[in-house]
Design an enzyme around this catalytic site. Structure first.
Site, PDB file in Angstrom:
ATOM      1  N   SER A   6     -40.068 -48.165  12.301  1.00  0.00           N
ATOM      2  CA  SER A   6     -39.627 -47.823  11.058  1.00  0.00           C
ATOM      3  C   SER A   6     -38.928 -49.451  11.043  1.00  0.00           C
ATOM      4  O   SER A   6     -38.150 -50.077  10.177  1.00  0.00           O
ATOM      5  CB  SER A   6     -39.286 -46.894  10.270  1.00  0.00           C
ATOM      6  N   ASP A  55     -40.214 -45.343  20.691  1.00  0.00           N
ATOM      7  CA  ASP A  55     -41.099 -44.968  19.309  1.00  0.00           C
ATOM      8  C   ASP A  55     -41.957 -46.313  20.120  1.00  0.00           C
ATOM      9  O   ASP A  55     -41.633 -47.596  20.090  1.00  0.00           O
ATOM     10  CB  ASP A  55     -40.436 -45.415  17.801  1.00  0.00           C
ATOM     11  N   GLU A  83     -45.506 -35.547  10.105  1.00  0.00           N
ATOM     12  CA  GLU A  83     -45.266 -36.343   9.315  1.00  0.00           C
ATOM     13  C   GLU A  83     -45.846 -36.385   7.380  1.00  0.00           C
ATOM     14  O   GLU A  83     -47.812 -36.080   7.786  1.00  0.00           O
ATOM     15  CB  GLU A  83     -45.181 -37.724   9.032  1.00  0.00           C
TER      16      GLU A  83
HETATM   17  O1  KIV Z   1     -40.929 -44.982  13.476  1.00  0.00           O
HETATM   18  C1  KIV Z   1     -40.110 -44.407  12.414  1.00  0.00           C
HETATM   19  O2  KIV Z   1     -39.205 -44.014  12.492  1.00  0.00           O
HETATM   20  C2  KIV Z   1     -41.386 -42.837  12.308  1.00  0.00           C
HETATM   21  C3  KIV Z   1     -40.937 -41.968  11.741  1.00  0.00           C
HETATM   22  C4  KIV Z   1     -41.206 -42.414   9.923  1.00  0.00           C
HETATM   23  C5  KIV Z   1     -41.355 -40.750  11.620  1.00  0.00           C
HETATM   24  O3  KIV Z   1     -42.282 -43.008  13.349  1.00  0.00           O
END
Ligand code: KIV
Length: 282
Positions: free
Chosen positions: A48, A86, A185
């Protein structure tokens, strides 16, 4: 203030004890440091960051390098907090080998404690391979922003019996593949509760209600920095966007009016040196 970084076993114990794990996204050193001071259990360096830091419309353009730079900064800012990196779009979908190598980069180059990737059954081979390589991997189902095009936009998921059943099947497969935890989510709370009750691993919610082993929020939403849109599940605890504009406006005004800088903001010359300088210049 929390003294010890949580481990996978602590997270399992907390699930068994009904103790909620509270976490937030962080993308930079200072946010990470403030979150650690506030006693946050975990931090997610979410992709994000594409929307919250770089101003993209979605997460698809985010690269491995961007994720690694931000993970490194967060790691430095919160050395006693469990940090999750992530995996960005196309860093794990193309092949299992690439998925393991890229997951390893988060560990080796940015010192994360775990990685997260999006998707259900279709990413289980990657989850298994990453876990088999000795890393902690978290699943992420429901609204998965990287595939929001396929989902028809940033929309709630699992609102019908059939789609909720698919999510429960995905969740089970992710646990079986070796994930240490699952993030759900934007689904109704009841569906998240059904998933949590069926899984031994912790099940965390972002926009999936209170029937979960913990809550995640996006820091830019909580602080009122992200302005493009506000999802239904967001609670803004501050309005730093407005406060920032106001601080900048005051600075512009004072600097234009000559009210800033003042004496207290200026360096002083060493005693007697100004008159010497004037003589030198004469
Ligand atoms: O990238 C992010 O912050 C996420 C959240 C939306 C769960 O994956």
């Amino acid at each position: 203030m929390k003294k010890k970084k949580l481990s996978r076993l602590d997270l399992l114990k907390m699930k068994k004890a009904g103790q909620k794990v509270i976490w937030i996204t962080a993308y930079d050193f200072w946010t990470a440091s403030f979150a650690e001071q506030a006693g946050m259990d975990m931090l997610l360096v979410g992709d994000s960051l594409g929307m919250c830091v770089y101003g993209y419309e979605g997460t698809v353009p985010v690269t491995m390098d961007q994720c690694l730079w931000h993970c490194e900064a967060v790691r430095r800012g919160a050395s006693k907090t469990f940090v999750i990196g992530d995996m960005p779009f196309l860093s794990y979908q193309v092949s299992i080998e690439e998925a393991v190598r890229n997951a390893g980069r988060f560990y080796k180059e940015a010192g994360v404690d775990a990685i997260k990737l999006e998707g259900g059954l279709r990413v289980c081979p990657q989850i298994k391979a990453i876990a088999d390589a000795g890393m902690l991997v978290m699943g992420h189902i429901g609204l998965t922003p990287q595939s929001s095009g396929q989902l028809g936009g940033f929309k709630a998921q699992g609102r019908t019996a059939e789609t909720a059943k698919e999510l429960i099947e995905d969740a089970r497969a992710i646990e079986e593949a070796g994930a240490f935890a699952l993030l759900v989510e934007a689904v109704p709370p009841e569906v998240c509760g059904l998933i949590r009750d069926r899984l031994n691993i912790p099940v965390y919610s972002i926009g999936a209600g209170w029937e979960a082993d913990g809550q995640l929020m996006i820091s830019s939403d909580v602080l009122g920095i992200f302005q493009a849109f506000t999802p239904k599940f967001v609670k803004k605890y501050e309005n730093l966007g407005q406060k920032t504009v106001s601080a900048f406006e005051q600075y512009v005004q004072e600097a234009r009016d000559g009210d800033f800088p003042k004496d207290e903001h200026a360096y002083k010359m060493v005693d007697g040196e100004l008159s010497k300088l004037k003589e030198l210049l004469d």
